[in-house]
Design a protein around this motif. Structure first.
Motif, short mmCIF file in Angstrom:
data_model
loop_
_atom_site.label_atom_id
_atom_site.label_comp_id
_atom_site.label_asym_id
_atom_site.label_seq_id
_atom_site.Cartn_x
_atom_site.Cartn_y
_atom_site.Cartn_z
N GLU A 29 -1.03 4.76 4.97
CA GLU A 29 -0.56 5.02 3.60
C GLU A 29 -1.75 5.22 2.67
N GLU A 30 -1.61 6.17 1.74
CA GLU A 30 -2.65 6.37 0.74
C GLU A 30 -2.40 5.50 -0.48
N SER A 40 -3.69 2.37 -5.04
CA SER A 40 -4.40 2.85 -3.86
C SER A 40 -4.32 1.81 -2.75
N LYS A 44 -6.96 3.58 2.35
CA LYS A 44 -7.57 4.69 1.62
C LYS A 44 -8.91 4.29 1.02
#
Length: 165
Positions: A29-30, A40, A44
């Motif tokens: 996941e970003e 965030s 990431k």
């Protein structure tokens, strides 16, 4: 017999394709979403290649991301918290030996895009090479205080306080 061989081939091909699709690593996941806000992700920001266990509580108002068996977990957790503080506008509201001891903790917060709500992020480190990131959306507001009024010998990383209703 002529129908059995094509059937076996189709089943074998379908099994192989299914195995390849399932065994392929899912992307990291970003962003983590909580309410109408996005934060965030650890992956990431730090490049950590471990999928966290995710638990949701209270209809998504609390999300817990658990990272286990992390080599150099202090480095990853500190890098993440520093990024949120320096790049995403979060204020440090509590710091308990974070980055200095394996069992350190930090809490960061900022006002949510939803009026009257605050995004609170707790990063808790543990002595077993694991850490958790807890996102919570709580009622309240972040109230800033003037840190210039402090004693000049006192060092304070707390720029804000969370007032809850």
């Amino acid at each position: 017999m002529k129908k059995i061989i094509p059937t076996i081939i189709v089943i074998a091909a379908a099994s192989i394709i299914t195995y390849l699709l399932i065994s392929k690593d899912k992307p990291f996941e970003e962003f983590y979403t909580i309410g109408d806000d996005a934060v965030s992700s650890v992956n990431k920001v730090t490049g950590l290649e471990i999928h966290p266990r995710v638990d949701e509580i209270e209809e998504g108002d609390i999300k817990i991301f658990s990272f286990n068996n992390v080599d150099d977990m202090l480095s990853y957790s500190v890098k993440y918290a520093n990024y949120l503080w320096k790049n995403e506008g979060y204020y440090i509201t509590t710091n308990y030996h974070f980055g200095k001891q394996e069992d350190g903790k930090i809490e960061l917060a900022k006002n949510s895009s939803d009026d009257g709500r605050v995004i609170r992020i707790n990063v808790d480190c543990y002595t077993n090479n694991s850490f958790t990131v807890i996102l919570s959306l709580i009622n309240g507001s972040l109230v800033m205080r003037n840190t210039n009024e402090m004693n000049t010998n006192e060092v304070n990383t707390n720029a804000g306080e969370v007032n809850t209703n």
